[in-house]
Write an enzyme that holds these catalytic residues in place. Structure first.
Site, mmCIF file in Angstrom:
data_model
loop_
_atom_site.group_PDB
_atom_site.id
_atom_site.type_symbol
_atom_site.label_atom_id
_atom_site.label_comp_id
_atom_site.label_asym_id
_atom_site.label_seq_id
_atom_site.Cartn_x
_atom_site.Cartn_y
_atom_site.Cartn_z
ATOM 1 N N ASP A 30 68.470 66.099 19.186
ATOM 2 C CA ASP A 30 67.279 65.269 19.371
ATOM 3 C C ASP A 30 67.677 63.820 19.099
ATOM 4 O O ASP A 30 67.779 63.416 17.946
ATOM 5 C CB ASP A 30 66.229 65.775 18.367
ATOM 6 N N ASP B 172 53.019 68.934 31.230
ATOM 7 C CA ASP B 172 52.599 69.374 29.910
ATOM 8 C C ASP B 172 53.408 70.630 29.572
ATOM 9 O O ASP B 172 52.926 71.749 29.725
ATOM 10 C CB ASP B 172 51.088 69.664 29.888
ATOM 11 N N GLU C 109 53.258 55.375 11.441
ATOM 12 C CA GLU C 109 53.534 54.933 12.816
ATOM 13 C C GLU C 109 52.316 54.269 13.471
ATOM 14 O O GLU C 109 52.397 53.800 14.594
ATOM 15 C CB GLU C 109 54.016 56.114 13.670
HETATM 16 N N1 LIG Z 1 54.824 66.938 27.752
HETATM 17 C C1 LIG Z 1 53.955 66.971 26.760
HETATM 18 N N2 LIG Z 1 52.701 67.343 26.985
HETATM 19 C C2 LIG Z 1 51.806 67.348 25.984
HETATM 20 N N3 LIG Z 1 52.045 66.991 24.721
HETATM 21 C C3 LIG Z 1 53.281 66.619 24.439
HETATM 22 C C4 LIG Z 1 54.311 66.587 25.431
HETATM 23 N N4 LIG Z 1 55.458 66.173 24.851
HETATM 24 C C5 LIG Z 1 55.150 65.927 23.559
HETATM 25 N N5 LIG Z 1 53.862 66.219 23.309
HETATM 26 C C6 LIG Z 1 53.181 66.022 22.039
HETATM 27 O O1 LIG Z 1 53.343 64.637 21.683
HETATM 28 C C7 LIG Z 1 53.643 64.470 20.296
HETATM 29 C C8 LIG Z 1 54.984 63.733 20.144
HETATM 30 O O2 LIG Z 1 56.030 64.567 20.622
HETATM 31 P P1 LIG Z 1 57.470 64.593 19.901
HETATM 32 O O3 LIG Z 1 58.187 65.779 20.458
HETATM 33 O O4 LIG Z 1 57.311 64.510 18.416
HETATM 34 O O5 LIG Z 1 58.094 63.237 20.483
HETATM 35 P P2 LIG Z 1 59.456 62.513 20.101
HETATM 36 O O6 LIG Z 1 60.305 63.485 19.338
HETATM 37 O O7 LIG Z 1 60.052 62.108 21.412
HETATM 38 O O8 LIG Z 1 59.052 61.312 19.297
HETATM 39 C C9 LIG Z 1 53.620 65.858 19.701
HETATM 40 O O9 LIG Z 1 52.350 66.043 19.102
HETATM 41 C C10 LIG Z 1 53.826 66.803 20.900
HETATM 42 O O10 LIG Z 1 53.196 68.040 20.708
HETATM 43 N N1 LIG Z 2 67.654 53.514 14.984
HETATM 44 C C1 LIG Z 2 66.320 53.475 14.740
HETATM 45 N N2 LIG Z 2 65.738 52.316 14.388
HETATM 46 C C2 LIG Z 2 64.420 52.224 14.131
HETATM 47 N N3 LIG Z 2 63.589 53.274 14.202
HETATM 48 C C3 LIG Z 2 64.127 54.452 14.558
HETATM 49 C C4 LIG Z 2 65.496 54.618 14.864
HETATM 50 N N4 LIG Z 2 65.716 55.910 15.202
HETATM 51 C C5 LIG Z 2 64.535 56.539 15.108
HETATM 52 N N5 LIG Z 2 63.576 55.657 14.710
HETATM 53 C C6 LIG Z 2 62.170 55.954 14.403
HETATM 54 C C7 LIG Z 2 61.208 56.042 15.555
HETATM 55 C C8 LIG Z 2 60.174 57.031 15.046
HETATM 56 O O1 LIG Z 2 59.201 56.373 14.241
HETATM 57 C C9 LIG Z 2 60.983 57.962 14.140
HETATM 58 C C10 LIG Z 2 61.395 59.243 14.818
HETATM 59 O O2 LIG Z 2 61.773 59.023 16.166
HETATM 60 P P1 LIG Z 2 61.093 59.854 17.379
HETATM 61 O O3 LIG Z 2 61.414 59.089 18.614
HETATM 62 O O4 LIG Z 2 59.628 59.935 17.108
HETATM 63 O O5 LIG Z 2 61.748 61.190 17.309
HETATM 64 O O6 LIG Z 2 62.142 57.232 13.773
#
Ligand SMILES: Nc1ncnc2c1ncn2[C@@H]1O[C@H](COP(=O)(O)OP(=O)(O)O)[C@@H](O)[C@H]1O
Ligand SMILES: Nc1ncnc2c1ncn2[C@H]1C[C@H](O)[C@@H](COP(=O)(O)O)O1
Length: 204
Positions: free
Chosen positions: A78, A181, A145
């Protein structure tokens, strides 16, 4: 095999990484968010905490790189170390939230580390526009956030577009997620699996 999921904050990386890890039985590597000692302070005062946070993420991501090299397992990751440097640190420097002196110091450490980093066999970029990112960040509901601005997300999205358009280190799959989704609709998840399997044809 090493697969990495990349994309802006809220794009769905953690969700997709979890689903793919379960589906294929791959080990998953997640970002260091819940036990991160700087993230909450960073969002309260970016200028004060940007350097400490970047060093923390760089160390934590390099630990993952080392684990991937040594494990010999199929791993889905990730976010990548490239994003810390080419997206987040660069953007903070552009926004004057990370001084040139601190950015240059950071970049020299990153450049040393880079020689130990192998590109993933497949990089999956989850592309999303800013209003959809905002919705998903809101849905996730991490309190600290709430201060993330539209400007910050837009600038990160611009950096992602630039980085992805120049990415030549390995196979790349771009998935536009705004009309998908994959959480609720099995057919949308199936669509992503088909794309991945087409890219990895021969490696499966
Ligand atoms: N394609 C999608 N459709 C609906 N909800 C989604 C989708 N992708 C992510 N989510 C929702 O959006 C939120 C953020 O997703 P997350 O996987 O934590 O994003 P990231 O890791 O890229 O920051 C979560 O609550 C997740 O369930
Ligand atoms: N390198 C980074 N600098 C600033 N913030 C960062 C960095 N890597 C991740 N983040 C932040 C962004 C989000 O608030 C959380 C988790 O990332 P996400 O894209 O939601 O998985 O950390």
């Amino acid at each position: 095999m090493h697969i990495a999921v990349t994309g802006n904050i809220g794009a769905g990386k953690t969700t997709l990484t979890t689903m793919l890890s379960k589906h294929y039985g791959w080990d998953a590597q997640f970002e260091d968010v819940d036990h991160n000692p700087y993230l909450e302070d960073f969002y309260a005062d970016m200028s004060k905490w940007s350097f400490a946070l970047q060093i923390y993420f760089l160390g934590s991501r390099f630990r993952q790189v080392k684990e991937i090299r040594e494990s010999g397992k199929n791993i889905i990751q990730d976010r990548t170390i490239y994003e810390d440097a080419h997206i987040f640190a660069e953007n903070l420097n552009d926004m004057n939230l990370l001084s040139d002196r601190d950015f240059n110091n950071y970049a020299s450490v990153f450049n040393l580390m880079k020689s130990f980093v192998s590109a993933p066999d497949l990089l999956i970029y989850l592309k999303s526009d800013v209003p959809n990112l905002v919705k998903k960040i809101y849905k996730r509901g991490r309190e600290y956030e709430a201060s993330i601005s539209i400007e910050y997300l837009s600038k990160l999205n611009q950096k992602y577009e630039k980085w992805i358009s120049n990415y030549t280190e390995g196979k790349l799959l771009i998935i536009e997620v705004d009309d998908l989704d994959f959480v609720e609709k099995p057919e949308d998840f199936g669509f992503i699996l088909e794309k991945i399997e087409a890219e990895l044809n021969g490696l499966f």
